[in-house]
Write a protein that holds these residues in place. Structure first.
Motif, PDB file in Angstrom:
ATOM      1  N   LEU A 153       0.825  -1.207   0.000  1.00 29.98           N
ATOM      2  CA  LEU A 153       0.000   0.000   0.000  1.00 29.98           C
ATOM      3  C   LEU A 153       0.865   1.265   0.000  1.00 29.98           C
ATOM      4  N   MET A 154       1.889   1.283   0.852  1.00 29.52           N
ATOM      5  CA  MET A 154       2.757   2.456   0.904  1.00 29.52           C
ATOM      6  C   MET A 154       3.577   2.594  -0.374  1.00 29.52           C
ATOM      7  N   SER A 155       4.080   1.466  -0.880  1.00 31.16           N
ATOM      8  CA  SER A 155       4.873   1.517  -2.105  1.00 31.16           C
ATOM      9  C   SER A 155       4.038   2.009  -3.284  1.00 31.16           C
ATOM     10  N   LEU A 156       2.795   1.521  -3.381  1.00 29.11           N
ATOM     11  CA  LEU A 156       1.913   1.964  -4.455  1.00 29.11           C
ATOM     12  C   LEU A 156       1.593   3.449  -4.330  1.00 29.11           C
ATOM     13  N   THR A 157       1.432   3.912  -3.097  1.00 27.70           N
ATOM     14  CA  THR A 157       1.162   5.336  -2.881  1.00 27.70           C
ATOM     15  C   THR A 157       2.319   6.188  -3.387  1.00 27.70           C
ATOM     16  N   PHE A 158       3.534   5.811  -3.013  1.00 31.62           N
ATOM     17  CA  PHE A 158       4.700   6.577  -3.468  1.00 31.62           C
ATOM     18  C   PHE A 158       4.903   6.427  -4.975  1.00 31.62           C
ATOM     19  N   HIS A 159       4.585   5.241  -5.507  1.00 31.48           N
ATOM     20  CA  HIS A 159       4.697   5.055  -6.955  1.00 31.48           C
ATOM     21  C   HIS A 159       3.734   5.988  -7.692  1.00 31.48           C
ATOM     22  N   CYS A 160       2.525   6.137  -7.156  1.00 31.36           N
ATOM     23  CA  CYS A 160       1.566   7.062  -7.765  1.00 31.36           C
ATOM     24  C   CYS A 160       2.103   8.489  -7.751  1.00 31.36           C
ATOM     25  N   LEU A 161       2.772   8.856  -6.678  1.00 34.34           N
ATOM     26  CA  LEU A 161       3.387  10.185  -6.624  1.00 34.34           C
ATOM     27  C   LEU A 161       4.505  10.298  -7.664  1.00 34.34           C
ATOM     28  N   ASP A 162       5.289   9.214  -7.806  1.00 35.02           N
ATOM     29  CA  ASP A 162       6.402   9.234  -8.762  1.00 35.02           C
ATOM     30  C   ASP A 162       5.930   9.476 -10.191  1.00 35.02           C
ATOM     31  N   VAL A 163       4.800   8.877 -10.560  1.00 39.19           N
ATOM     32  CA  VAL A 163       4.336   8.955 -11.957  1.00 39.19           C
ATOM     33  C   VAL A 163       3.252  10.008 -12.152  1.00 39.19           C
ATOM     34  N   SER A 164       2.921  10.761 -11.095  1.00 46.16           N
ATOM     35  CA  SER A 164       1.810  11.711 -11.175  1.00 46.16           C
ATOM     36  C   SER A 164       2.105  12.900 -12.088  1.00 46.16           C
ATOM     37  N   GLY A 165       3.381  13.287 -12.154  1.00 44.07           N
ATOM     38  CA  GLY A 165       3.720  14.466 -12.940  1.00 44.07           C
ATOM     39  C   GLY A 165       3.411  15.772 -12.242  1.00 44.07           C
ATOM     40  N   TRP A 166       3.031  15.709 -10.977  1.00 45.38           N
ATOM     41  CA  TRP A 166       2.715  16.926 -10.228  1.00 45.38           C
ATOM     42  C   TRP A 166       3.985  17.726  -9.962  1.00 45.38           C
ATOM     43  N   ARG A 167       4.012  18.950 -10.451  1.00 48.14           N
ATOM     44  CA  ARG A 167       5.217  19.776 -10.342  1.00 48.14           C
ATOM     45  C   ARG A 167       5.489  20.204  -8.902  1.00 48.14           C
ATOM     46  N   TRP A 168       4.442  20.309  -8.084  1.00 50.90           N
ATOM     47  CA  TRP A 168       4.647  20.771  -6.714  1.00 50.90           C
ATOM     48  C   TRP A 168       5.464  19.769  -5.884  1.00 50.90           C
ATOM     49  N   LEU A 169       5.551  18.514  -6.382  1.00 51.87           N
ATOM     50  CA  LEU A 169       6.339  17.510  -5.674  1.00 51.87           C
ATOM     51  C   LEU A 169       7.843  17.676  -5.892  1.00 51.87           C
ATOM     52  N   ASP A 170       8.213  18.408  -6.941  1.00 51.51           N
ATOM     53  CA  ASP A 170       9.631  18.502  -7.298  1.00 51.51           C
ATOM     54  C   ASP A 170      10.495  19.014  -6.154  1.00 51.51           C
ATOM     55  N   LYS A 171       9.972  19.955  -5.390  1.00 51.87           N
ATOM     56  CA  LYS A 171      10.800  20.542  -4.321  1.00 51.87           C
ATOM     57  C   LYS A 171      11.033  19.557  -3.162  1.00 51.87           C
ATOM     58  N   TYR A 172      10.259  18.477  -3.148  1.00 48.80           N
ATOM     59  CA  TYR A 172      10.426  17.480  -2.093  1.00 48.80           C
ATOM     60  C   TYR A 172      11.209  16.254  -2.559  1.00 48.80           C
ATOM     61  N   ARG A 173      11.443  16.136  -3.859  1.00 46.47           N
ATOM     62  CA  ARG A 173      12.199  14.985  -4.364  1.00 46.47           C
ATOM     63  C   ARG A 173      13.673  15.126  -3.979  1.00 46.47           C
ATOM     64  N   ILE A 174      14.264  14.025  -3.526  1.00 45.17           N
ATOM     65  CA  ILE A 174      15.689  14.045  -3.202  1.00 45.17           C
ATOM     66  C   ILE A 174      16.519  13.985  -4.483  1.00 45.17           C
ATOM     67  N   HIS A 175      15.993  13.291  -5.508  1.00 47.80           N
ATOM     68  CA  HIS A 175      16.653  13.200  -6.805  1.00 47.80           C
ATOM     69  C   HIS A 175      15.654  13.529  -7.908  1.00 47.80           C
ATOM     70  N   GLU A 176      16.178  13.960  -9.033  1.00 48.87           N
ATOM     71  CA  GLU A 176      15.329  14.162 -10.204  1.00 48.87           C
ATOM     72  C   GLU A 176      14.761  12.814 -10.660  1.00 48.87           C
ATOM     73  N   SER A 177      13.563  12.826 -11.219  1.00 54.03           N
ATOM     74  CA  SER A 177      12.916  11.586 -11.653  1.00 54.03           C
ATOM     75  C   SER A 177      13.759  10.803 -12.648  1.00 54.03           C
ATOM     76  N   GLU A 178      14.458  11.506 -13.540  1.00 53.25           N
ATOM     77  CA  GLU A 178      15.248  10.830 -14.570  1.00 53.25           C
ATOM     78  C   GLU A 178      16.419  10.057 -13.989  1.00 53.25           C
ATOM     79  N   GLU A 179      16.872  10.466 -12.798  1.00 52.07           N
ATOM     80  CA  GLU A 179      18.009   9.773 -12.189  1.00 52.07           C
ATOM     81  C   GLU A 179      17.664   8.322 -11.859  1.00 52.07           C
TER      82      GLU A 179
END
Length: 321
Positions: free
Chosen positions: A51-77
């Protein structure tokens, strides 16, 4: 004192008022209808992981720009630096889940029945122990005065709050200790790192699904066996064990989630969080930050802690030399 007990200490025994059940405790034999608590203890952490992994996976693929400031790495990495595919990770995790389930079935035993009479009997035993301890710590007259004034309240608090909390903290300490020293050994022994632990570090950029991606032997020794030993060493009840297993699973997934959220409760409780563990997955910190999953005391005490500030200082020294 109270209407039912003329005194707390009566001869060689103690007298306690009627039991006051705290809000968190249920007298039901099973938490979920006819599903035994042992099965809940086995299934709950697995469900928590997915459940937690799927939740974070949904965030990973959401494309929501507001999440960028909280990402430790860029998605492409994640795609460019990781040396293992999501499919390989998923297969490894499923194998780990099966192994944990089988050990759980062999390890966990059917708990004793839940009843008011059992709780009353255990509290009376605890009360007698409290009498012995207080009498040893204080003079006889002072000890008896303390027991008569607060003996029943102290017994109630110890039974329902103090001892369960101490058990849980001790289980956390045991698991932290087990995982720190085995994890550190996996890095300091070249054979163990090359043949076993390097598999986990193919995830240079961690993500939630990869939290338990590891060599089967490592998964058994560090994770599965470690949490079983912690549960047994702390003498957790089956319901304490359910909470401990779920919390430990959730904390580990969160530590690999790839986000540094200021409002994440897992990351607020301890400095051992996603950003802290991410440093360990980078080349600069691979010999540091071995602590997992709860606290960082072993890293601090044994000089293996590394922070973002330490990394900046190293880079500054390199620039000036």
């Amino acid at each position: 004192m109270n209407s039912t007990c003329p005194a707390f200490v009566i001869g060689e025994t103690v007298c306690l008022p009627s039991i006051r059940i705290p809000f968190y405790f249920s007298l039901r034999q099973s938490m979920f209808n006819d599903i035994p608590d042992t099965y809940v203890a086995i299934a709950a952490p697995v469900l928590t992981f997915w459940l937690m992994s799927l939740t974070f996976h949904c965030l990973d693929v959401s494309g929501w720009r507001w999440l960028d400031k909280y990402r430790i790495h860029e998605s492409e990495e994640v795609k460019s630096k990781n040396l293992v595919t999501p499919g390989e990770v998923a297969r490894g995790i499923i194998f780990q889940n099966v192994m944990q389930t089988l050990l759980g079935l062999a390890w966990l035993t059917e708990p004793p029945g839940v009843s008011v009479a059992r709780c009353q009997s255990e509290m009376e035993g605890l009360g007698r122990t409290l009498v012995l301890v207080v009498r040893r710590l204080f003079e006889k007259e002072m000890g008896m005065k303390i027991l008569e004034l607060r003996g029943a309240e102290m017994t109630h608090w110890l039974y329902w709050w103090g001892i369960p909390a101490a058990q849980f903290l001790f289980a956390m300490f045991v698991l932290d200790t087990w995982q720190y020293f085995l994890h550190r050994l996996m890095h300091t022994n070249q054979y163990l790192y090359r043949e076993i632990h390097s598999l986990h570090h193919k995830l240079y950029v961690p993500y939630a699904f990869g939290a338990f991606y590891s060599h089967p032997l490592e998964g058994f020794l560090i994770d599965t066996l470690g949490i079983a030993i912690a549960e047994r060493a702390a003498c957790l009840s089956i319901r304490q064990a359910i909470f401990f297993f779920v919390y430990g699973m959730g904390k580990t997934v969160d530590d690999h989630c790839g986000y540094s959220f200021p409002f994440d409760p897992f990351q607020l409780i301890s400095g051992n969080n996603a950003d802290y563990h991410d440093i360990h997955h980078q080349a600069v910190g691979i010999k540091s930050n071995f602590s997992q999953p709860f606290f960082v005391h072993w890293d601090v005490l044994l000089g293996t802690r590394m922070t973002r500030e330490d990394i900046q200082e190293r880079r500054q020294k390199v620039k000036t030399t």
